[in-house]
Design a protein around this motif. Structure first.
Motif, PDB file in Angstrom:
ATOM      1  N   UNK A  81     -88.330 -27.805 102.289  1.00  0.00           N
ATOM      2  CA  UNK A  81     -88.209 -28.870 101.568  1.00  0.00           C
ATOM      3  C   UNK A  81     -89.409 -28.751 100.299  1.00  0.00           C
ATOM      4  N   UNK A  82     -88.893 -28.685  99.198  1.00  0.00           N
ATOM      5  CA  UNK A  82     -89.509 -28.414  97.855  1.00  0.00           C
ATOM      6  C   UNK A  82     -90.781 -29.521  97.848  1.00  0.00           C
ATOM      7  N   UNK A  83     -92.086 -28.912  97.785  1.00  0.00           N
ATOM      8  CA  UNK A  83     -92.977 -30.104  97.571  1.00  0.00           C
ATOM      9  C   UNK A  83     -93.722 -30.520  98.799  1.00  0.00           C
ATOM     10  N   UNK A  94     -81.423 -22.304 113.678  1.00  0.00           N
ATOM     11  CA  UNK A  94     -80.804 -23.716 113.608  1.00  0.00           C
ATOM     12  C   UNK A  94     -81.836 -24.747 113.785  1.00  0.00           C
ATOM     13  N   UNK A  95     -83.152 -24.571 114.207  1.00  0.00           N
ATOM     14  CA  UNK A  95     -83.831 -25.598 114.321  1.00  0.00           C
ATOM     15  C   UNK A  95     -83.967 -26.325 115.951  1.00  0.00           C
ATOM     16  N   UNK A 168     -81.682 -27.883 100.459  1.00  0.00           N
ATOM     17  CA  UNK A 168     -80.986 -29.015  99.741  1.00  0.00           C
ATOM     18  C   UNK A 168     -81.214 -30.363 100.423  1.00  0.00           C
ATOM     19  N   UNK A 169     -81.188 -31.210  99.784  1.00  0.00           N
ATOM     20  CA  UNK A 169     -81.522 -32.613 100.393  1.00  0.00           C
ATOM     21  C   UNK A 169     -82.599 -33.052 101.194  1.00  0.00           C
ATOM     22  N   UNK A 170     -82.405 -34.041 102.107  1.00  0.00           N
ATOM     23  CA  UNK A 170     -83.770 -34.408 102.961  1.00  0.00           C
ATOM     24  C   UNK A 170     -83.725 -33.509 104.077  1.00  0.00           C
ATOM     25  N   UNK A 171     -82.545 -32.819 104.428  1.00  0.00           N
ATOM     26  CA  UNK A 171     -82.887 -31.978 105.679  1.00  0.00           C
ATOM     27  C   UNK A 171     -83.363 -30.600 105.186  1.00  0.00           C
ATOM     28  N   UNK A 172     -83.426 -30.303 104.083  1.00  0.00           N
ATOM     29  CA  UNK A 172     -83.769 -28.961 103.768  1.00  0.00           C
ATOM     30  C   UNK A 172     -83.269 -27.948 104.158  1.00  0.00           C
ATOM     31  N   UNK A 175     -79.257 -22.379 102.589  1.00  0.00           N
ATOM     32  CA  UNK A 175     -78.182 -21.353 102.581  1.00  0.00           C
ATOM     33  C   UNK A 175     -78.962 -19.952 102.205  1.00  0.00           C
ATOM     34  N   UNK A 176     -78.758 -19.065 102.881  1.00  0.00           N
ATOM     35  CA  UNK A 176     -78.968 -17.424 102.489  1.00  0.00           C
ATOM     36  C   UNK A 176     -80.584 -17.621 102.375  1.00  0.00           C
ATOM     37  N   UNK A 177     -81.311 -18.039 103.428  1.00  0.00           N
ATOM     38  CA  UNK A 177     -82.747 -18.332 103.655  1.00  0.00           C
ATOM     39  C   UNK A 177     -83.620 -17.075 103.417  1.00  0.00           C
ATOM     40  N   UNK A 178     -84.921 -17.023 103.044  1.00  0.00           N
ATOM     41  CA  UNK A 178     -85.811 -15.914 102.829  1.00  0.00           C
ATOM     42  C   UNK A 178     -86.145 -15.708 104.576  1.00  0.00           C
ATOM     43  N   UNK A 179     -86.350 -14.602 104.846  1.00  0.00           N
ATOM     44  CA  UNK A 179     -86.734 -13.905 106.236  1.00  0.00           C
ATOM     45  C   UNK A 179     -88.065 -13.527 106.143  1.00  0.00           C
TER      46      UNK A 179
END
Length: 187
Positions: A81-83, A94-95, A168-172, A175-179
């Motif tokens: 989540x940005x910020x 998946x969390x 993206x969005x509130x869930x954060x 897609x194609x995340x940093x590893x």
């Protein structure tokens, strides 16, 4: 004493190296500091993290065990989540996953605050459900103080943490995340 204001990386690095400014450390003290240092290699560069066993001894022991086993290598920052923060430490990305180790009890504190670069243990609604997932704060998040286990601090390479792909969005959800390329103990 750490205040709730953001500290400079130089100040944090100096504080992490020695609690006594201007005093040379003994070899024993230097070895103790390295024993509580983790290197996190991202695609953008290496991040140095100093663990805080003075605040969260059980959590730090769990993180060190998992790091020593190579558990975090290849894990994705699946929730960013940005910020606010970047979360990782779930091999299923998946969390909902964790390690085979038992959960760690909450080690909440009022002795330090979640500032920029702070590491906290992710958990469910159960305060004693921390296992392997953790997050790194992009900015001060003092609303987490005494509600999440604070166990470490980025002392070098925060500019690389800032480059982690945001979700993206509130869930954060990313897609194609940093590893994580590699997470290793310094000593």
């Amino acid at each position: 004493m750490i205040t709730r204001r953001t500290l400079t990386r130089t100040t944090l690095a100096a504080a992490a190296v020695s609690p006594f400014a201007g005093v040379l450390m003994s070899e024993t003290a230097a070895a103790a500091d390295l024993a509580n240092t983790i290197y996190l290699t991202l695609p953008f560069g290496r991040v140095t993290i100093v663990l805080r066993p003075d605040l969260a001894p059980k959590t730090c022991a769990q993180i060190k065990t998992l790091t020593g086993q190579g558990f975090y290598n290849g894990c994705e920052f699946f929730r960013v989540i940005a910020g606010f923060m970047a979360q990782t430490g779930d091999p299923s990305n998946t969390g909902t996953g964790g390690s085979p180790l038992p959960n760690v009890p909450a080690e909440f504190t009022t002795k330090a605050s979640f500032l920029t670069g702070a590491l906290g243990m992710a958990r469910t609604n159960d305060p004693n459900s921390g296992n392997s997932q953790f997050f790194i704060c992009f900015a001060p998040a003092t609303f987490l103080d005494d509600k999440y286990t604070l166990f470490g601090q980025v002392t070098e390479g925060m500019e690389f943490v800032d480059q982690i792909k945001k979700g993206q969005g509130q869930s954060g959800r990313v897609t194609d995340p940093t590893k994580i390329i590699k997470m290793e103990l310094a000593a």
